[in-house]
Enzyme design. Structure first.
Site, PDB file in Angstrom:
ATOM      1  N   THR A  69      -5.689   2.540  -0.037  1.00  0.00           N
ATOM      2  CA  THR A  69      -4.447   3.263   0.277  1.00  0.00           C
ATOM      3  C   THR A  69      -3.919   3.882  -1.018  1.00  0.00           C
ATOM      4  O   THR A  69      -4.451   3.641  -2.107  1.00  0.00           O
ATOM      5  CB  THR A  69      -3.347   2.328   0.839  1.00  0.00           C
ATOM      6  OG1 THR A  69      -2.962   1.414  -0.200  1.00  0.00           O
ATOM      7  CG2 THR A  69      -3.800   1.565   2.064  1.00  0.00           C
ATOM      8  N   ASP A  88      15.409   2.827   3.671  1.00  0.00           N
ATOM      9  CA  ASP A  88      15.028   2.509   2.289  1.00  0.00           C
ATOM     10  C   ASP A  88      15.397   1.047   2.075  1.00  0.00           C
ATOM     11  O   ASP A  88      16.589   0.695   2.084  1.00  0.00           O
ATOM     12  CB  ASP A  88      15.779   3.413   1.309  1.00  0.00           C
ATOM     13  CG  ASP A  88      15.427   3.115  -0.146  1.00  0.00           C
ATOM     14  OD1 ASP A  88      14.944   2.001  -0.439  1.00  0.00           O
ATOM     15  OD2 ASP A  88      15.647   3.992  -0.993  1.00  0.00           O
ATOM     16  N   ASN A 120       6.811  -4.520   5.646  1.00  0.00           N
ATOM     17  CA  ASN A 120       5.563  -4.006   5.087  1.00  0.00           C
ATOM     18  C   ASN A 120       5.762  -3.192   3.810  1.00  0.00           C
ATOM     19  O   ASN A 120       4.864  -3.172   2.959  1.00  0.00           O
ATOM     20  CB  ASN A 120       4.877  -3.130   6.152  1.00  0.00           C
ATOM     21  CG  ASN A 120       3.771  -2.285   5.570  1.00  0.00           C
ATOM     22  OD1 ASN A 120       2.679  -2.762   5.303  1.00  0.00           O
ATOM     23  ND2 ASN A 120       4.062  -1.001   5.340  1.00  0.00           N
ATOM     24  N   LYS A 145       4.587 -10.840  -5.140  1.00  0.00           N
ATOM     25  CA  LYS A 145       4.049 -11.319  -3.865  1.00  0.00           C
ATOM     26  C   LYS A 145       4.039 -12.857  -3.817  1.00  0.00           C
ATOM     27  O   LYS A 145       4.176 -13.442  -2.740  1.00  0.00           O
ATOM     28  CB  LYS A 145       2.649 -10.749  -3.627  1.00  0.00           C
ATOM     29  CG  LYS A 145       2.638  -9.229  -3.428  1.00  0.00           C
ATOM     30  CD  LYS A 145       3.411  -8.799  -2.179  1.00  0.00           C
ATOM     31  CE  LYS A 145       3.231  -7.318  -1.882  1.00  0.00           C
ATOM     32  NZ  LYS A 145       3.897  -6.887  -0.649  1.00  0.00           N
ATOM     33  N   TYR A 173       3.189  -7.133  -9.971  1.00  0.00           N
ATOM     34  CA  TYR A 173       2.902  -7.143  -8.528  1.00  0.00           C
ATOM     35  C   TYR A 173       2.498  -8.539  -8.053  1.00  0.00           C
ATOM     36  O   TYR A 173       3.043  -9.037  -7.048  1.00  0.00           O
ATOM     37  CB  TYR A 173       1.819  -6.109  -8.216  1.00  0.00           C
ATOM     38  CG  TYR A 173       1.403  -6.020  -6.773  1.00  0.00           C
ATOM     39  CD1 TYR A 173       2.153  -5.278  -5.860  1.00  0.00           C
ATOM     40  CD2 TYR A 173       0.244  -6.662  -6.312  1.00  0.00           C
ATOM     41  CE1 TYR A 173       1.762  -5.184  -4.523  1.00  0.00           C
ATOM     42  CE2 TYR A 173      -0.152  -6.574  -4.989  1.00  0.00           C
ATOM     43  CZ  TYR A 173       0.611  -5.832  -4.090  1.00  0.00           C
ATOM     44  OH  TYR A 173       0.219  -5.746  -2.783  1.00  0.00           O
TER      45      TYR A 173
HETATM   46  P1  NAP Z   1       1.058   2.621   0.713  1.00  0.00           P
HETATM   47  O1  NAP Z   1       0.050   3.401   1.483  1.00  0.00           O
HETATM   48  O2  NAP Z   1       1.419   3.050  -0.668  1.00  0.00           O
HETATM   49  O3  NAP Z   1       2.383   2.522   1.628  1.00  0.00           O
HETATM   50  C1  NAP Z   1       3.541   1.912   1.132  1.00  0.00           C
HETATM   51  C2  NAP Z   1       4.689   2.283   2.039  1.00  0.00           C
HETATM   52  O4  NAP Z   1       5.878   1.666   1.526  1.00  0.00           O
HETATM   53  C3  NAP Z   1       4.964   3.785   2.096  1.00  0.00           C
HETATM   54  O5  NAP Z   1       5.320   4.149   3.400  1.00  0.00           O
HETATM   55  C4  NAP Z   1       6.157   3.935   1.155  1.00  0.00           C
HETATM   56  O6  NAP Z   1       6.952   5.074   1.430  1.00  0.00           O
HETATM   57  C5  NAP Z   1       6.888   2.657   1.487  1.00  0.00           C
HETATM   58  N1  NAP Z   1       7.957   2.353   0.537  1.00  0.00           N
HETATM   59  C6  NAP Z   1       7.899   2.278  -0.803  1.00  0.00           C
HETATM   60  N2  NAP Z   1       9.117   2.021  -1.309  1.00  0.00           N
HETATM   61  C7  NAP Z   1       9.961   1.910  -0.251  1.00  0.00           C
HETATM   62  C8  NAP Z   1      11.337   1.661  -0.105  1.00  0.00           C
HETATM   63  N3  NAP Z   1      12.155   1.479  -1.166  1.00  0.00           N
HETATM   64  N4  NAP Z   1      11.872   1.605   1.145  1.00  0.00           N
HETATM   65  C9  NAP Z   1      11.096   1.800   2.225  1.00  0.00           C
HETATM   66  N5  NAP Z   1       9.787   2.080   2.161  1.00  0.00           N
HETATM   67  C10 NAP Z   1       9.223   2.125   0.933  1.00  0.00           C
HETATM   68  O7  NAP Z   1       0.610   1.101   0.550  1.00  0.00           O
HETATM   69  P2  NAP Z   1      -0.124   0.051   1.522  1.00  0.00           P
HETATM   70  O8  NAP Z   1      -1.362  -0.344   0.831  1.00  0.00           O
HETATM   71  O9  NAP Z   1      -0.176   0.551   2.902  1.00  0.00           O
HETATM   72  O10 NAP Z   1       0.886  -1.162   1.389  1.00  0.00           O
HETATM   73  C11 NAP Z   1       1.572  -1.728   2.490  1.00  0.00           C
HETATM   74  C12 NAP Z   1       1.834  -3.192   2.169  1.00  0.00           C
HETATM   75  O11 NAP Z   1       0.582  -3.882   2.075  1.00  0.00           O
HETATM   76  C13 NAP Z   1       2.548  -3.412   0.836  1.00  0.00           C
HETATM   77  O12 NAP Z   1       3.506  -4.438   0.966  1.00  0.00           O
HETATM   78  C14 NAP Z   1       1.423  -3.874  -0.084  1.00  0.00           C
HETATM   79  O13 NAP Z   1       1.876  -4.676  -1.148  1.00  0.00           O
HETATM   80  C15 NAP Z   1       0.568  -4.670   0.895  1.00  0.00           C
HETATM   81  N6  NAP Z   1      -0.817  -4.880   0.488  1.00  0.00           N
HETATM   82  C16 NAP Z   1      -1.637  -3.835   0.275  1.00  0.00           C
HETATM   83  C17 NAP Z   1      -2.950  -4.081  -0.108  1.00  0.00           C
HETATM   84  C18 NAP Z   1      -3.911  -2.969  -0.375  1.00  0.00           C
HETATM   85  O14 NAP Z   1      -5.009  -3.264  -0.896  1.00  0.00           O
HETATM   86  N7  NAP Z   1      -3.593  -1.713  -0.041  1.00  0.00           N
HETATM   87  C19 NAP Z   1      -3.420  -5.395  -0.258  1.00  0.00           C
HETATM   88  C20 NAP Z   1      -2.552  -6.442  -0.035  1.00  0.00           C
HETATM   89  C21 NAP Z   1      -1.240  -6.183   0.338  1.00  0.00           C
HETATM   90  P3  NAP Z   1       6.774   6.464   0.602  1.00  0.00           P
HETATM   91  O15 NAP Z   1       5.622   7.188   1.244  1.00  0.00           O
HETATM   92  O16 NAP Z   1       8.076   7.124   0.826  1.00  0.00           O
HETATM   93  O17 NAP Z   1       6.495   6.113  -0.821  1.00  0.00           O
END
Ligand code: NAP
Length: 233
Positions: free
Chosen positions: A193, A57, A84, A164, A160
């Site tokens: 996601t 975490d 990530n 970032k 958000y």
């Molecule tokens: P996601 O599917 O919601 O996955 C987020 C992950 O972060 C999950 O495994 C979640 O675990 C974990 N997490 C949340 N809080 C945490 C904590 N306190 N400690 C450890 N793990 C934690 O989102 P995603 O889209 O794959 O996002 C991954 C990264 O990409 C993020 O940094 C996001 O800002 C970035 N991003 C995403 C997008 C997009 O369009 N999706 C675009 C630009 C950047 P749980 O399952 O336990 O909640």
């Protein structure tokens, strides 16, 4: 050939999970960070290769210290750290956004990567070719969010995007300070996601492209990159 060892935070689903899958496919040892043991076990069970679960975490000093002890004991060093884990938080109107709305999001998106980096830096320093990869967002870029041709310019929020933007500056400062460590901030692009209720326009495979490139390529120009190349801060 020496085995490359990577750790990806927040990797039980989404872009982090796909990144672990791809790095393991390359034959790497990959630590899959998950804050929930059951979700982590289920994720590892869906993957092939040398994928190891680590309880993590990123908001907890104790949890990060435990993860560090595990990786140190089993792997002895770390070649690639992928920060990530991230959350979206509230996307309320700017006028309706309150200071309390920032706290949880900054805890994960800003302080999490700093907590991880400072804790794991000694293990990264034991690598012959250490890398630090920060999963940022185009929403943290002034250049992208003010470009009318970019989708990101139509998405509005204080929390958000500013988290970032802070991560981008932190990455830029790490890139200057951490001599010998290859440092990248990555914009995965708007990806379907749980973070955005699957409204993103890219697949998770496309979203992980830039992250995997930042982990593997030696020829990336610039510090802030997407799946095509360098992007503006
Ligand atoms: P996601 O599917 O919601 O996955 C987020 C992950 O972060 C999950 O495994 C979640 O675990 C974990 N997490 C949340 N809080 C945490 C904590 N306190 N400690 C450890 N793990 C934690 O989102 P995603 O889209 O794959 O996002 C991954 C990264 O990409 C993020 O940094 C996001 O800002 C970035 N991003 C995403 C997008 C997009 O369009 N999706 C675009 C630009 C950047 P749980 O399952 O336990 O909640």
């Amino acid at each position: 050939m020496t085995q490359t060892i990577a750790l990806v935070t927040g990797a039980n689903k989404g872009i982090g999970f796909e990144t672990v899958r791809r790095l393991a496919e390359l034959g790497w040892t990959v630590w899959l960070g998950a804050r929930d043991a059951e979700r982590g076990k289920a994720a590892v069970a869906r993957l092939e290769g040398d994928v190891r679960l680590v309880s993590l975490d990123v908001t907890s000093d104790e949890s990060v210290a435990g993860a560090l002890a595990t990786v140190q004991a089993e792997s002895g060093r770390l070649d690639v750290l992928v920060n990530n884990a991230g959350i979206g938080g509230t996307w309320a109107d700017a006028a309706e956004t309150r200071p309390a709305d920032f706290i949880g999001v900054y805890g994960v998106n800003v302080l999490g990567p700093v907590r991880m980096t400072s804790a794991f830096l000694p293990l990264l320093r034991r690598s012959a070719a250490p890398r630090l990869v920060m999963v940022s967002s185009g929403m943290g870029s002034f250049g992208i969010t003010t470009d009318p041709d970019r989708l990101e310019s139509t998405l509005h929020g204080l929390v958000y995007p500013s988290s970032k933007a802070a991560l981008n500056m932190i990455t830029s400062q790490y890139a200057k300070a951490l001599t010998g460590v290859r440092v990248h901030a990555v914009d995965p692009g708007y990806t379907a996601t749980d973070l955005n209720g699957h409204r993103g326009v890219q697949t998770v495979e496309e979203g992980a492209d830039a992250v995997v490139q930042a982990c593997t390529r030696d020829d990336l120009a610039g510090v802030f990159v997407d799946r095509v190349g360098s992007v503006p801060w």
